[in-house]
Design an enzyme around this catalytic site. Structure first.
Site, mmCIF file in Angstrom:
data_model
loop_
_atom_site.group_PDB
_atom_site.id
_atom_site.type_symbol
_atom_site.label_atom_id
_atom_site.label_comp_id
_atom_site.label_asym_id
_atom_site.label_seq_id
_atom_site.Cartn_x
_atom_site.Cartn_y
_atom_site.Cartn_z
ATOM 1 C CG HIS A 206 -4.386 -0.850 -0.812
ATOM 2 N ND1 HIS A 206 -4.193 -0.784 0.497
ATOM 3 C CD2 HIS A 206 -5.025 -1.815 -1.191
ATOM 4 C CE1 HIS A 206 -4.599 -1.944 1.051
ATOM 5 N NE2 HIS A 206 -5.173 -2.592 0.132
ATOM 6 C CG ASP B 271 -6.139 -5.341 2.340
ATOM 7 O OD1 ASP B 271 -6.651 -6.453 2.645
ATOM 8 O OD2 ASP B 271 -6.171 -4.959 1.397
ATOM 9 C CB SER C 35 -0.979 -0.078 1.333
ATOM 10 O OG SER C 35 -1.781 0.970 1.091
#
Lengths: 275, 195
Positions: free
Chosen positions: B45, B138, B18
């Protein structure tokens, strides 16, 4: 070991769902189905998939609840505005040459795509000669589509999409705000047939000039994609159009040769003349 | 039963990253040889924009093939697949890829958990799951699924990560995961090639 058992349970539940209710998810892309069933199991409060299967078979209330997990609900009006722009600028000039038109929204979910197309066709002066077919397998989704009521907080996004799609009117012309909901004008669905239809088990029902089926096929395995695309081919008039989702393609299907790319960037295809 | 799977039993590498993802991946992916023996599946992401800038960026810097994952595509060794913006990327049991527009998971679509959980199902002990830098959690549930399925779990060493939150969360969820800095991760992946 738990996962192996769960895979068996999932297979059995899908078989039960088919044999008992004729909903056939056996050829849906399994990884997504598994996520959804596990989510349903947790949120509906079952300890195992098998327990959920028992409820499914013996308690009529379980089916609609489960269907809401298994069928796609998320969409928005004028999703991917460039798709609607391409329809407006490239496809509708062809459709305009026909005295009457049939448009099929396959897998219409809660109806966002239907109202988008209905508004587009009205803006382009084709609404009076067009019959829309909006089909889905989930009765609750069909009822929502027929109602045409959406949360008002989504409408800002819908409006932005509509403008980006080259909209010639204001989206607010088509709905009234009512207690946090946008209630869309019923004249938009005056020439719409809402129907229960399965791309898995049902057949051709009319000759279409445009089929819009976006982000439905990604949930199918290859065999089922082949069936659905074969159904689209057989449902399309000669030189009729097929619109798919932005990440869907005909590349991996055996019917690829039946279609020619029309607007490749927007996944709009045209049926070739039959050989 | 041997302790560690032989490299011939390995089937894929799945990576989630991310905040700081691009710099971290630039440290690793350009080193992979064109003949890298495994497919590499990556979720980063990114904003839900239709144009994903990652593929062209890494195409120009890598010897392996870099592409956006396509629905129902079969994974192949020596190819890096990036999840498209705004779609989840999943692996099916037969080694093909699926995309989905299901709700965001951990506020993310694509979600690292969705990739890692489905890849763990598909590849079992043949999977190497990697969680890199990021500012959320996540990938933690997904990495646990990787170890539960007998796969090899790796996190970027939080001490050196651009943002340590995500590898820390993954390490808490999957305590047997190996922590490696990016140099060690690169060397590890290259050793797979040598085997």
């Amino acid at each position: 070991m738990r996962d192996v058992i769960e895979d068996i349970e999932i297979q059995l539940l899908l078989e039960a769902l088919f044999q008992r209710y004729h909903y056939d998810f056996r050829h849906y892309a399994r990884a997504s189905v598994k996520r959804r069933l596990v989510q349903a199991r947790q949120q509906l409060g079952f300890t195992t998939i098998s327990a959920m299967q028992e409820a499914l078979l013996h308690d009529a209330e379980t089916l609609p609840r489960l269907l809401n997990y298994l069928t796609v609900q998320v969409s928005e009006m004028f999703r991917d505005p460039s798709y609607f722009k391409a329809l407006r600028e490239k496809v509708l000039p062809h459709l305009r040459t026909y005295p009457s038109l049939k448009v099929w929204i396959a897998g219409c979910s809660n109806g966002e795509e239907l109202y988008s197309l209905s508004i587009l066709f009205r803006e382009e002066g084709l609404d009076q000669r067009t019959l829309f077919y909006a089909t889905d397998i989930n009765p609750a989704a069909l009822r929502a589509a027929e109602a045409g009521v959406y949360p008002l907080d989504q409408v800002r996004k819908f409006t932005e999409n509509h403008q980006k799609s080259g909209g010639k009117t204001s989206l607010s012309d088509y709905y009234v705000a009512d207690y946090g909901r946008a209630v869309f004008d019923k004249s938009l669905r005056a020439k719409t047939v809402f129907s229960d239809h399965s791309l898995v088990t049902d057949a051709v029902f009319a000759e279409m000039h445009l089929i819009s089926c976006r982000n439905v096929l990604i949930y199918f395995d290859r065999a089922l994609q082949d069936r659905a695309i074969g159904l689209f081919r057989d449902s399309l008039a000669r030189q009729g159009f097929l619109g798919l989702g932005s990440k869907e393609s005909l590349r991996f299907t055996k019917h690829a040769a039946s279609f020619a790319p029309f607007v490749p960037a927007e996944k709009i295809f045209q049926r070739r003349e039959a050989a | 039963m041997s302790d560690a799977p032989a490299s011939t039993a390995l089937k894929a590498v799945a990576i989630g990253a991310s905040a700081g993802a691009v710099q971290a991946l630039l440290h690793v992916l350009p080193a992979l040889p064109a003949a890298f023996p495994l497919p590499v599946l990556i979720v980063v992401h990114v904003p839900p924009d239709r144009a994903n800038a990652l593929v062209p960026l890494f195409q120009s810097k890598c010897d392996v093939i870099v592409k956006e994952a396509e629905d129902k595509e079969r994974v192949a060794p020596g190819v890096v697949y990036f999840a498209p913006s705004d779609y989840h990327l999943l692996v099916e049991a037969d080694g093909t890829l699926s995309l989905s527009l299901d709700e965001p998971v951990n506020l993310s679509r694509p979600s690292i958990d969705v990739l890692l959980e489905s890849a763990a199902d598909a590849f079992g002990e043949g999977l190497i799951g990697v969680v890199l830098t990021g500012a959320n959690d996540d990938g933690a549930v997904g990495l646990k699924a990787v170890t539960d399925a007998g796969g090899l779990a790796i996190v970027e060493d939080p001490a050196g990560a651009f943002v340590p939150t995500m590898p820390e969360a993954a390490l808490r969820a999957a305590p047997t995961a190996r922590a490696m800095d990016l140099d060690a991760l690169r060397a590890f992946l290259l050793s797979l090639d040598a085997a």
